[in-house]
Design an enzyme around this catalytic site. Structure first.
Site, PDB file in Angstrom:
ATOM      1  N   ASN A   9     -19.283 -13.293 -26.189  1.00  8.75           N
ATOM      2  CA  ASN A   9     -17.921 -13.791 -26.405  1.00  8.75           C
ATOM      3  C   ASN A   9     -17.522 -13.382 -27.814  1.00  8.75           C
ATOM      4  O   ASN A   9     -17.975 -13.972 -28.787  1.00  8.75           O
ATOM      5  CB  ASN A   9     -17.902 -15.317 -26.232  1.00  8.75           C
ATOM      6  CG  ASN A   9     -16.545 -15.909 -26.553  1.00  8.75           C
ATOM      7  OD1 ASN A   9     -15.573 -15.186 -26.780  1.00  8.75           O
ATOM      8  ND2 ASN A   9     -16.473 -17.231 -26.583  1.00  8.75           N
ATOM      9  N   TRP A  10     -16.666 -12.375 -27.896  1.00 10.32           N
ATOM     10  CA  TRP A  10     -16.310 -11.845 -29.225  1.00 10.32           C
ATOM     11  C   TRP A  10     -15.265 -12.704 -29.912  1.00 10.32           C
ATOM     12  O   TRP A  10     -14.911 -12.438 -31.058  1.00 10.32           O
ATOM     13  CB  TRP A  10     -15.844 -10.383 -29.094  1.00 10.32           C
ATOM     14  CG  TRP A  10     -16.919  -9.462 -28.571  1.00 10.32           C
ATOM     15  CD1 TRP A  10     -18.220  -9.791 -28.289  1.00 10.32           C
ATOM     16  CD2 TRP A  10     -16.798  -8.067 -28.260  1.00 10.32           C
ATOM     17  NE1 TRP A  10     -18.915  -8.693 -27.820  1.00 10.32           N
ATOM     18  CE2 TRP A  10     -18.055  -7.620 -27.792  1.00 10.32           C
ATOM     19  CE3 TRP A  10     -15.741  -7.153 -28.316  1.00 10.32           C
ATOM     20  CZ2 TRP A  10     -18.293  -6.292 -27.402  1.00 10.32           C
ATOM     21  CZ3 TRP A  10     -15.980  -5.841 -27.929  1.00 10.32           C
ATOM     22  CH2 TRP A  10     -17.229  -5.418 -27.478  1.00 10.32           C
ATOM     23  N   LYS A  11     -14.738 -13.683 -29.177  1.00  5.95           N
ATOM     24  CA  LYS A  11     -13.732 -14.603 -29.750  1.00  5.95           C
ATOM     25  C   LYS A  11     -12.613 -13.803 -30.417  1.00  5.95           C
ATOM     26  O   LYS A  11     -12.281 -12.724 -29.944  1.00  5.95           O
ATOM     27  CB  LYS A  11     -14.406 -15.596 -30.705  1.00  5.95           C
ATOM     28  CG  LYS A  11     -15.598 -16.301 -30.035  1.00  5.95           C
ATOM     29  CD  LYS A  11     -16.139 -17.482 -30.797  1.00  5.95           C
ATOM     30  CE  LYS A  11     -17.294 -18.112 -30.026  1.00  5.95           C
ATOM     31  NZ  LYS A  11     -17.815 -19.336 -30.653  1.00  5.95           N
ATOM     32  N   HIS A  94     -13.603 -22.852 -22.572  1.00  5.50           N
ATOM     33  CA  HIS A  94     -14.413 -22.836 -23.791  1.00  5.50           C
ATOM     34  C   HIS A  94     -14.030 -24.011 -24.689  1.00  5.50           C
ATOM     35  O   HIS A  94     -12.856 -24.382 -24.754  1.00  5.50           O
ATOM     36  CB  HIS A  94     -14.214 -21.509 -24.534  1.00  5.50           C
ATOM     37  CG  HIS A  94     -15.233 -21.306 -25.617  1.00  5.50           C
ATOM     38  ND1 HIS A  94     -15.139 -21.920 -26.848  1.00  5.50           N
ATOM     39  CD2 HIS A  94     -16.377 -20.581 -25.642  1.00  5.50           C
ATOM     40  CE1 HIS A  94     -16.186 -21.567 -27.585  1.00  5.50           C
ATOM     41  NE2 HIS A  94     -16.959 -20.757 -26.877  1.00  5.50           N
ATOM     42  N   GLU A  96     -13.571 -24.249 -27.734  1.00  3.21           N
ATOM     43  CA  GLU A  96     -12.529 -23.937 -28.721  1.00  3.21           C
ATOM     44  C   GLU A  96     -11.146 -23.988 -28.080  1.00  3.21           C
ATOM     45  O   GLU A  96     -10.170 -24.389 -28.708  1.00  3.21           O
ATOM     46  CB  GLU A  96     -12.820 -22.566 -29.362  1.00  3.21           C
ATOM     47  CG  GLU A  96     -14.021 -22.654 -30.309  1.00  3.21           C
ATOM     48  CD  GLU A  96     -14.840 -21.387 -30.426  1.00  3.21           C
ATOM     49  OE1 GLU A  96     -14.353 -20.304 -30.057  1.00  3.21           O
ATOM     50  OE2 GLU A  96     -16.005 -21.500 -30.887  1.00  3.21           O
ATOM     51  N   GLU A 166     -22.641 -25.288 -23.549  1.00  2.00           N
ATOM     52  CA  GLU A 166     -22.554 -25.007 -24.974  1.00  2.00           C
ATOM     53  C   GLU A 166     -22.301 -26.310 -25.737  1.00  2.00           C
ATOM     54  O   GLU A 166     -21.148 -26.751 -25.840  1.00  2.00           O
ATOM     55  CB  GLU A 166     -21.393 -24.043 -25.266  1.00  2.00           C
ATOM     56  CG  GLU A 166     -21.494 -22.707 -24.571  1.00  2.00           C
ATOM     57  CD  GLU A 166     -20.652 -21.643 -25.274  1.00  2.00           C
ATOM     58  OE1 GLU A 166     -21.241 -20.655 -25.725  1.00  2.00           O
ATOM     59  OE2 GLU A 166     -19.427 -21.815 -25.406  1.00  2.00           O
ATOM     60  N   GLY A 172     -21.775 -21.723 -33.586  1.00  2.00           N
ATOM     61  CA  GLY A 172     -21.450 -21.154 -34.880  1.00  2.00           C
ATOM     62  C   GLY A 172     -22.067 -21.886 -36.058  1.00  2.00           C
ATOM     63  O   GLY A 172     -21.685 -21.654 -37.207  1.00  2.00           O
ATOM     64  N   SER A 213     -25.433 -20.689 -31.097  1.00  2.00           N
ATOM     65  CA  SER A 213     -26.362 -20.111 -32.073  1.00  2.00           C
ATOM     66  C   SER A 213     -27.552 -19.410 -31.409  1.00  2.00           C
ATOM     67  O   SER A 213     -28.694 -19.521 -31.876  1.00  2.00           O
ATOM     68  CB  SER A 213     -26.829 -21.172 -33.077  1.00  2.00           C
ATOM     69  OG  SER A 213     -25.712 -21.696 -33.785  1.00  2.00           O
ATOM     70  N   GLY A 234     -21.990 -15.884 -29.149  1.00  2.00           N
ATOM     71  CA  GLY A 234     -20.842 -15.639 -30.010  1.00  2.00           C
ATOM     72  C   GLY A 234     -21.189 -14.673 -31.127  1.00  2.00           C
ATOM     73  O   GLY A 234     -21.248 -13.455 -30.925  1.00  2.00           O
ATOM     74  N   GLY A 235     -21.451 -15.202 -32.308  1.00  2.00           N
ATOM     75  CA  GLY A 235     -21.662 -14.383 -33.508  1.00  2.00           C
ATOM     76  C   GLY A 235     -22.634 -13.221 -33.331  1.00  2.00           C
ATOM     77  O   GLY A 235     -22.363 -12.107 -33.786  1.00  2.00           O
TER      78      GLY A 235
HETATM   79  P1  13P Z   1     -22.284 -18.732 -31.459  1.00  2.00           P
HETATM   80  O1  13P Z   1     -23.297 -17.895 -30.717  1.00  2.00           O
HETATM   81  O2  13P Z   1     -21.609 -18.004 -32.573  1.00  2.00           O
HETATM   82  O3  13P Z   1     -22.842 -20.063 -31.846  1.00  2.00           O
HETATM   83  O4  13P Z   1     -21.084 -19.040 -30.396  1.00  2.00           O
HETATM   84  C1  13P Z   1     -21.395 -19.569 -29.164  1.00  2.00           C
HETATM   85  C2  13P Z   1     -20.189 -19.555 -28.321  1.00  2.00           C
HETATM   86  O5  13P Z   1     -19.268 -20.342 -28.493  1.00  2.00           O
HETATM   87  C3  13P Z   1     -20.111 -18.555 -27.258  1.00  2.00           C
HETATM   88  O6  13P Z   1     -19.040 -18.819 -26.397  1.00  2.00           O
END
Ligand code: 13P
Length: 250
Positions: A9-11, A94, A96, A166, A172, A213, A234-235
């Site tokens: 997920n590149w957000k 998600h 967010e 999640e 994050g 993470s 994510g990251g």
């Molecule tokens: P991180 O891997 O950066 O913690 O993000 C997880 C995430 O929200 C994937 O959708």
């Protein structure tokens, strides 16, 4: 057996140009990794370019959101038919989107039905906040999210979905859930909730990811749990070391 699935997920990261370059740079290495499904979820504007960059490889493309209506006066939204030429997957609900953009359980449920009607595989996100976790509410909250999201689906439809557990406090933060925590909730709050609604057979087919993470060094631990079928990353999906992460998953 459930094929593991690792989705990045590149957000809201990478311009279209950066996204296409990154996808092109790691696609061949990822394409050689057998026994795992791999998905890139770039920002909307990069989706066509990334889809072209991964063409002919095993890598799938997903959107990070989608509206449920077919078309019309919904400024700023994206309809299922706009995604289908490029995407096989869509991330829905998600945390967010729930926290910053007012996404509700009911909206997520409508979006899941719309995605399935268009043969797009939903990656449905659930997970509790730190406050809920510390109050001992994780189990009931997460299973409630799963029930609300899957309300009115048939067992066949449910089996086609992917769920990403999640915990919000792990996203994050570098503070990942332990394998026991993540696997325990995935089993008792997610898979068992699916089993209660749709039967154990469906629950055993459905793939459930952990997210929060996930890094190249900890993915193998998560994958060792029998109920964790992959990760929503994510990251760590934004860097070339994503290839190591996927390798370490299998
Ligand atoms: P991180 O891997 O950066 O913690 O993000 C997880 C995430 O929200 C994937 O959708």
């Amino acid at each position: 057996m459930r094929t593991p699935i690792i989705a990045g997920n590149w957000k809201m990261n990478k311009t279209a140009v950066e996204a296409v370059a990154f996808a092109g740079a790691i696609r061949d290495d990822l394409n050689q990794i057998a026994g795992v499904d791999i998905v890139f979820c770039p920002p909307f504007i990069a989706i066509p370019g990334v889809a072209e960059a991964v063409q002919g490889s095993k890598i799938g493309v997903g959107a990070q959101n989608m509206y449920f209506a077919e078309s019309g006066a919904f400024t700023g939204e994206i309809a299922p038919d706009m995604l289908t030429p490029f995407c096989q997957y869509v991330i829905l609900g998600h945390s967010e989107r729930r926290a910053y953009f007012g996404e509700t359980d009911d909206g997520v449920n409508k979006k899941i039905k719309a995605a399935l009607a268009h043969n797009i595989m939903p990656i449905v996100c659930v997970g509790e906040s730190l406050t809920q976790n510390e109050a001992g509410e994780t189990q009931s909250f997460v299973s409630g999210q799963v029930q609300a999201a899957f309300d009115g689906l048939t067992a066949d439809q449910a089996a086609q979905c992917i769920i990403a557990y999640e915990p919000i406090w792990a996203i994050g933060t570098g503070k990942s859930a332990t394998v026991e925590q993540a696997g325990g909730i995935i089993k008792t709050a997610v898979r068992d909730a699916i089993a209660a609604s749709f039967g154990e057979g469906t629950a055993q087919k459905l793939r459930i990811q952990y997210g929060g993470s996930v890094k190249p060094h900890n993915i193998a631990d998560y994958m060792s749990h029998p109920d964790i079928d992959g990760a929503l990353v994510g990251g760590a999906s934004l860097k070339p070391a994503f290839v190591e992460l996927v390798k370490n998953a299998v």
